[in-house]
Scaffold this active site. Structure first.
Site, PDB file in Angstrom:
ATOM      1  N   CYS A  17     164.904 -63.458  54.329  1.00  0.00           N
ATOM      2  CA  CYS A  17     165.000 -62.167  53.638  1.00  0.00           C
ATOM      3  C   CYS A  17     166.100 -61.338  54.288  1.00  0.00           C
ATOM      4  O   CYS A  17     166.200 -61.313  55.513  1.00  0.00           O
ATOM      5  CB  CYS A  17     163.658 -61.447  53.762  1.00  0.00           C
ATOM      6  SG  CYS A  17     163.589 -59.885  52.892  1.00  0.00           S
ATOM      7  N   HIS A  21     159.117 -63.504  45.478  1.00  0.00           N
ATOM      8  CA  HIS A  21     159.537 -62.856  46.732  1.00  0.00           C
ATOM      9  C   HIS A  21     159.997 -61.416  46.451  1.00  0.00           C
ATOM     10  O   HIS A  21     159.596 -60.484  47.140  1.00  0.00           O
ATOM     11  CB  HIS A  21     160.679 -63.686  47.357  1.00  0.00           C
ATOM     12  CG  HIS A  21     161.275 -63.113  48.604  1.00  0.00           C
ATOM     13  ND1 HIS A  21     161.132 -63.699  49.845  1.00  0.00           N
ATOM     14  CD2 HIS A  21     162.025 -61.992  48.823  1.00  0.00           C
ATOM     15  CE1 HIS A  21     161.760 -62.968  50.759  1.00  0.00           C
ATOM     16  NE2 HIS A  21     162.320 -61.934  50.153  1.00  0.00           N
ATOM     17  N   GLU A  22     160.823 -61.258  45.416  1.00  0.00           N
ATOM     18  CA  GLU A  22     161.352 -59.907  45.115  1.00  0.00           C
ATOM     19  C   GLU A  22     160.264 -58.981  44.600  1.00  0.00           C
ATOM     20  O   GLU A  22     160.222 -57.801  44.957  1.00  0.00           O
ATOM     21  CB  GLU A  22     162.507 -59.988  44.111  1.00  0.00           C
ATOM     22  CG  GLU A  22     163.714 -60.819  44.544  1.00  0.00           C
ATOM     23  CD  GLU A  22     164.179 -60.564  45.961  1.00  0.00           C
ATOM     24  OE1 GLU A  22     163.958 -59.456  46.490  1.00  0.00           O
ATOM     25  OE2 GLU A  22     164.758 -61.491  46.570  1.00  0.00           O
ATOM     26  N   HIS A  79     158.261 -57.245  47.187  1.00  0.00           N
ATOM     27  CA  HIS A  79     158.877 -56.045  47.785  1.00  0.00           C
ATOM     28  C   HIS A  79     158.425 -54.779  47.048  1.00  0.00           C
ATOM     29  O   HIS A  79     158.292 -53.718  47.656  1.00  0.00           O
ATOM     30  CB  HIS A  79     160.408 -56.127  47.695  1.00  0.00           C
ATOM     31  CG  HIS A  79     161.038 -56.968  48.772  1.00  0.00           C
ATOM     32  ND1 HIS A  79     160.919 -56.675  50.110  1.00  0.00           N
ATOM     33  CD2 HIS A  79     161.808 -58.089  48.702  1.00  0.00           C
ATOM     34  CE1 HIS A  79     161.596 -57.577  50.819  1.00  0.00           C
ATOM     35  NE2 HIS A  79     162.149 -58.452  49.984  1.00  0.00           N
TER      36      HIS A  79
END
Lengths: 173, 166
Positions: free
Chosen positions: B96, B138-139, B142
């Site tokens: 990341c 993954h995004e 966030h």
């Protein structure tokens, strides 16, 4: 001289080794870096980066009470080292099969010839006394690409050993 | 276009939950252009979330088209995204831009379907798999204040390939 030392420590596994050793080092003003600690064959093993202005002798004295109390064997050595030096492995290799002499030597020699740099290796002997199984998990960099590796590993497979070569595709988000 | 500063852990702001986008205006499209520029400036960056640049709106961009031989949807602008379905599980290695010098194994769904608005506010449907599905998950994490560090599994976890029973 680098301030980094490598602590190598081994002893019969029992609760408290990590807490007591790291507390003694902390109280001696040391900083800890990267570490690998694991139980191998009923022993607990530590490889630990320790940053300290103290000499190897002074560091030995700092942990001596714990080493004696817990019947451990340990040594510090000065190393050339720094943090933030991680390389990202691009290949994972799993080797497993009936345990027999020479699996590791053959597999890793094959990898070496194929231009593979081992960054991480973990292995276990599983199964039972009568039928032990050897399981090895390797990560590293395939400098000459994966085809050379696949060819090298074909030689190992001939002996009934199972080998998987898998690319590690890191997703950076 | 501007390359924006990336927040780096342990900045606690990364743990913040992002809020839905309500207006699809000029300000948004300027921000999207800068966010995309920032993603492309990162080494190997195939995705970015607005939270990574300290803009706590539910916006992410994923573009894995630079990777050879994989299925992808091109450059996806994902605004107010919502994953609708998950299928399969796989361990893969992630890093990341907000956590430099570290990669670790994370379990993600292999296939997902999702809905998200595009830059014009139109609702779009996507099907993603493998590497692209991983990047999207993954995004989107966030946007809920989650880092891949929250989902790490042991390096030993994927010792054997899972057999598929059908």
């Amino acid at each position: 001289m680098s301030e980094w030392k490598m602590l190598t420590l081994v002893g019969q596994d029992k609760p408290g080794i990590v807490a007591k050793i790291t507390t003694a080092l902390f109280e001696a003003g040391s900083q800890l870096g990267e570490a690998s600690m694991m139980r191998l064959g009923g022993n607990f093993t530590i490889m630990l980066m320790v940053k300290s202005e103290q000499s190897v002798e002074q560091l030995n004295q700092s942990i001596e009470p714990v080493v004696k109390e817990m019947q451990l064997s340990s040594s510090f050595q000065s190393i050339e080292a720094s943090l933030h030096q991680h390389e990202i492995p691009d290949t994972r290799i799993t080797v497993y099969g009936a345990d027999r002499p020479g699996i590791v030597a053959k597999a890793t020699s094959g990898l070496l010839d194929a231009g593979f740099n081992i960054m991480d290796l973990e292995s276990d002997v599983a199964g039972d006394e009568a039928n032990p199984i050897y399981i090895m998990h390797i990560e590293g960099l395939a400098v000459h690409g994966s085809e050379a590796l696949e060819r090298a590993m074909e030689q190992i497979k001939i002996n009934g050993v199972h080998v998987d070569v898998t690319p590690i595709d890191v997703m950076i988000g | 276009m501007t390359v924006l500063d990336i927040l780096k852990y342990p900045d606690e702001a990364l743990k913040q939950i992002s809020q839905p986008v309500e207006s699809f205006d000029e300000e948004l499209s300027t921000f999207l252009a800068n966010l995309e520029e920032t993603m492309r400036a990162g080494p190997g960056g195939v995705g970015i979330a607005a939270a990574q640049v300290g803009y706590f709106s539910r916006i992410a961009i994923v573009d894995v088209s630079s990777k050879p031989k994989i299925k992808h949807n091109g450059c996806m602008i994902l605004i107010n995204p919502e994953i609708k379905t998950w299928e399969g599980m796989k361990v893969g290695r992630e890093g990341c831009m907000s956590v430099p010098d570290y990669t670790g194994n994370v379990i993600r769904a292999e296939k997902i379907t999702l809905q998200a608005c595009n830059a014009q506010g139109e609702l779009c449907d996507y099907e993603c798999e493998a590497y692209e599905a991983r990047a999207v998950q993954h995004e989107l994490d966030h946007l809920d204040g989650l880092l891949f560090l929250d989902r790490l599994v042991s390096r030993r976890t994927d010792l054997f390939k899972r057999k598929k029973y059908k």
